[in-house]
Every structure is written in structure tokens, then in C-alpha cells.
Design an enzyme around this catalytic site. Structure first.
Site, PDB file in Angstrom:
ATOM      1  N   HIS A 203      -8.830   2.676  -2.937  1.00 62.59           N
ATOM      2  CA  HIS A 203      -9.706   1.498  -2.849  1.00 62.59           C
ATOM      3  C   HIS A 203      -9.665   0.713  -4.169  1.00 62.59           C
ATOM      4  O   HIS A 203      -9.563  -0.508  -4.167  1.00 62.59           O
ATOM      5  CB  HIS A 203     -11.165   1.920  -2.612  1.00 62.59           C
ATOM      6  CG  HIS A 203     -11.442   2.562  -1.284  1.00 62.59           C
ATOM      7  ND1 HIS A 203     -12.102   3.756  -1.160  1.00 62.59           N
ATOM      8  CD2 HIS A 203     -11.182   2.156  -0.019  1.00 62.59           C
ATOM      9  CE1 HIS A 203     -12.233   4.063   0.120  1.00 62.59           C
ATOM     10  NE2 HIS A 203     -11.684   3.115   0.836  1.00 62.59           N
TER      11      HIS A 203
ATOM     12  N   LYS B 299     -21.831   6.136  11.267  1.00 60.50           N
ATOM     13  CA  LYS B 299     -20.697   6.981  10.845  1.00 60.50           C
ATOM     14  C   LYS B 299     -21.168   8.242  10.128  1.00 60.50           C
ATOM     15  O   LYS B 299     -20.338   9.035   9.689  1.00 60.50           O
ATOM     16  CB  LYS B 299     -19.772   6.183   9.910  1.00 60.50           C
ATOM     17  CG  LYS B 299     -18.786   5.286  10.649  1.00 60.50           C
ATOM     18  CD  LYS B 299     -17.682   4.854   9.698  1.00 60.50           C
ATOM     19  CE  LYS B 299     -16.588   4.067  10.405  1.00 60.50           C
ATOM     20  NZ  LYS B 299     -15.584   3.555   9.458  1.00 60.50           N
TER      21      LYS B 299
ATOM     22  N   ARG C 296      -2.487   1.178   4.612  1.00 63.02           N
ATOM     23  CA  ARG C 296      -1.751   2.301   4.037  1.00 63.02           C
ATOM     24  C   ARG C 296      -0.476   2.599   4.803  1.00 63.02           C
ATOM     25  O   ARG C 296       0.567   2.862   4.250  1.00 63.02           O
ATOM     26  CB  ARG C 296      -2.627   3.553   4.040  1.00 63.02           C
ATOM     27  CG  ARG C 296      -3.692   3.533   3.007  1.00 63.02           C
ATOM     28  CD  ARG C 296      -4.761   4.509   3.309  1.00 63.02           C
ATOM     29  NE  ARG C 296      -5.520   4.078   4.470  1.00 63.02           N
ATOM     30  CZ  ARG C 296      -6.645   4.630   4.862  1.00 63.02           C
ATOM     31  NH1 ARG C 296      -7.121   5.664   4.230  1.00 63.02           N
ATOM     32  NH2 ARG C 296      -7.290   4.169   5.918  1.00 63.02           N
TER      33      ARG C 296
HETATM   34  P1  ADP Z   1     -13.841   1.520   6.814  1.00 67.46           P
HETATM   35  O1  ADP Z   1     -14.927   2.427   7.281  1.00 67.46           O
HETATM   36  O2  ADP Z   1     -14.168   0.072   6.873  1.00 67.46           O
HETATM   37  O3  ADP Z   1     -12.460   1.820   7.335  1.00 67.46           O
HETATM   38  P2  ADP Z   1     -13.009   2.560   4.259  1.00 67.46           P
HETATM   39  O4  ADP Z   1     -13.906   2.730   3.098  1.00 67.46           O
HETATM   40  O5  ADP Z   1     -12.422   3.794   4.852  1.00 67.46           O
HETATM   41  O6  ADP Z   1     -13.868   1.749   5.256  1.00 67.46           O
HETATM   42  O7  ADP Z   1     -11.844   1.559   3.903  1.00 67.46           O
HETATM   43  C1  ADP Z   1     -12.077   0.243   3.507  1.00 67.46           C
HETATM   44  C2  ADP Z   1     -10.754  -0.492   3.477  1.00 67.46           C
HETATM   45  O8  ADP Z   1      -9.922   0.099   2.483  1.00 67.46           O
HETATM   46  C3  ADP Z   1      -9.950  -0.404   4.769  1.00 67.46           C
HETATM   47  O9  ADP Z   1      -9.250  -1.626   4.940  1.00 67.46           O
HETATM   48  C4  ADP Z   1      -8.981   0.722   4.533  1.00 67.46           C
HETATM   49  O10 ADP Z   1      -7.796   0.576   5.295  1.00 67.46           O
HETATM   50  C5  ADP Z   1      -8.706   0.521   3.055  1.00 67.46           C
HETATM   51  N1  ADP Z   1      -8.281   1.771   2.392  1.00 67.46           N
HETATM   52  C6  ADP Z   1      -8.834   2.993   2.477  1.00 67.46           C
HETATM   53  N2  ADP Z   1      -8.148   3.894   1.725  1.00 67.46           N
HETATM   54  C7  ADP Z   1      -7.131   3.202   1.154  1.00 67.46           C
HETATM   55  C8  ADP Z   1      -6.046   3.556   0.294  1.00 67.46           C
HETATM   56  N3  ADP Z   1      -5.834   4.797  -0.108  1.00 67.46           N
HETATM   57  N4  ADP Z   1      -5.207   2.579  -0.078  1.00 67.46           N
HETATM   58  C9  ADP Z   1      -5.379   1.315   0.368  1.00 67.46           C
HETATM   59  N5  ADP Z   1      -6.346   0.911   1.181  1.00 67.46           N
HETATM   60  C10 ADP Z   1      -7.226   1.839   1.575  1.00 67.46           C
END
Ligand code: ADP
Length: 169
Positions: free
Chosen positions: A17, A41, A90
Site C-alpha cells: 500500500h 468485513k 498486483r
Molecule cells: P480493499 O478492501 O478495498 O480491497 P485493501 O486495503 O485490501 O482494501 O486494498 C486497497 C487497495 O490497495 C486495493 O486497490 C488493492 O488492490 C491495493 N493493494 C493491496 N495490497 C497491495 C499491494 N501489495 N500492492 C499494490 N496494491 C495493493
């Protein structure tokens, strides 16, 4: 002033992130990391805790703000005068859901674009879910998350262990 919103659960924030936040901060005047309430969630960390962890981890980035939101993302984006939504991609496995979400958001407000960014290749395997699983099993998560997140995970699992002991008697 071009503002982008980076929404997500961030339960908890990972280095993947953070990598996306840094990339977005180089491209736009202002990046708002918007932590979603998302209680359905059943997050490990409360909304306030998730916001605090993102805030501590981005403290050195002058054009990054942290906020929380509930309800429709597109309405939140309008309320903050956002021009675009950033999402991280990803792998192909992210694509289908993200594509659906982006097109739905465009139906709701066609003036807001969704922009996809790819993290550094070493972060493409990282997810909050996997980090939580490693931490739960006692593994070292420091290579994958900021130090404050690692500490918060340790504390949370120690608390959960104590609660389990109490229940087991
Ligand atoms: P959500 O519940 O909205 O999917 P997340 O916190 O899991 O929330 O992810 C927020 C955003 O960050 C999403 O677009 C997800 O694809 C992206 N994301 C999560 N992990 C990674 C990572 N390792 N690298 C790049 N983007 C990521």
C-alpha cells in the site's frame, strides 16, 4: 490542485500500500488515503486504529492526508473535490473485481476516473490478509509492513491469546 483518493480497508497497511501511496504522491498535488469503515468485513483493527497506523506510516509525506469514510466512495470523492480514484493492481487475480468496481463507479459519476498503479514487483505477492495470517502464526512480518504495524499486530495477537486463555479457563 489535482487531488486523488486512495481508498481501501488497510487492515492493516502494508509496504505494498505504501509503495502505491509514494507513487501517487509523486504524480499528484494531494493524495488522500481514505480508510473505509467496512465493518461488514470484520476487520482485525478498528477504523480509528487503521487510520492511526496509516497516519504514522505516512507522516513524512507532505502531500499525503489520511481520512476515513463510510457509504458510497463516489460521494466521498465528490465531497473532497477528488479528481480520480487510485487502486493498486498486483496480479491478474485483482483485475476482474477492480474492473467491475471502476466501471460501476463510472456509472455513478462519469467525471471521476479510476487509475490503476502497480507496486514494485517484490510487493505483488503482499496482501493484508497474508500479513495477518503470518502474524497470527507467530511469523516475522517486519519485511512486509512498517514497524508501527508490526508492533500493533504483536499487541493484538497477544491480547487475543489472553482472551482465548480466559475463555478456555
Ligand atoms: P480493499 O478492501 O478495498 O480491497 P485493501 O486495503 O485490501 O482494501 O486494498 C486497497 C487497495 O490497495 C486495493 O486497490 C488493492 O488492490 C491495493 N493493494 C493491496 N495490497 C497491495 C499491494 N501489495 N500492492 C499494490 N496494491 C495493493
Amino acid at each position: 490542485m489535482r487531488t486523488v483518493i486512495y481508498p481501501g480497508s488497510f487492515d492493516p497497511l502494508t509496504n505494498g500500500h505504501l509503495d502505491i501511496v509514494q507513487r501517487a504522491a509523486r504524480l499528484f498535488d494531494r493524495v488522500i488515503v481514505a480508510v473505509a469503515g467496512n465493518e461488514a468485513k470484520q476487520p482485525l483493527f478498528s477504523l480509528a486504529e487503521r487510520v492511526d497506523l496509516v497516519r504514522s506510516s505516512t507522516a513524512g509525506m507532505s502531500n499525503v492526508e489520511v481520512d476515513s469514510f463510510g457509504g458510497l466512495l463516489i460521494e466521498y470523492v465528490a465531497s473532497r473535490n477528488g479528481h480520480a480514484i487510485i487502486r493498486g493492481l498486483r496480479a491478474v487475480s485483482d483485475f476482474e473485481f477492480e474492473f467491475q468496481l471502476a466501471l460501476m463507479n463510472r456509472k455513478l459519476d462519469e467525471t471521476v476516473e479510476t487509475i490503476f498503479m502497480m507496486p514494485k514487483d517484490t510487493y505483488t505477492f503482499l496482501s493484508s490478509r497474508i500479513v495477518k495470517e503470518i502474524a497470527r502464526l507467530g511469523g516475522d512480518v517486519l519485511p512486509f509492513v512498517p514497524a508501527c504495524v508490526e508492533r500493533a499486530l504483536k499487541i493484538r495477537h497477544a491480547q487475543m491469546g489472553k482472551e482465548a486463555d480466559v475463555i478456555a479457563g
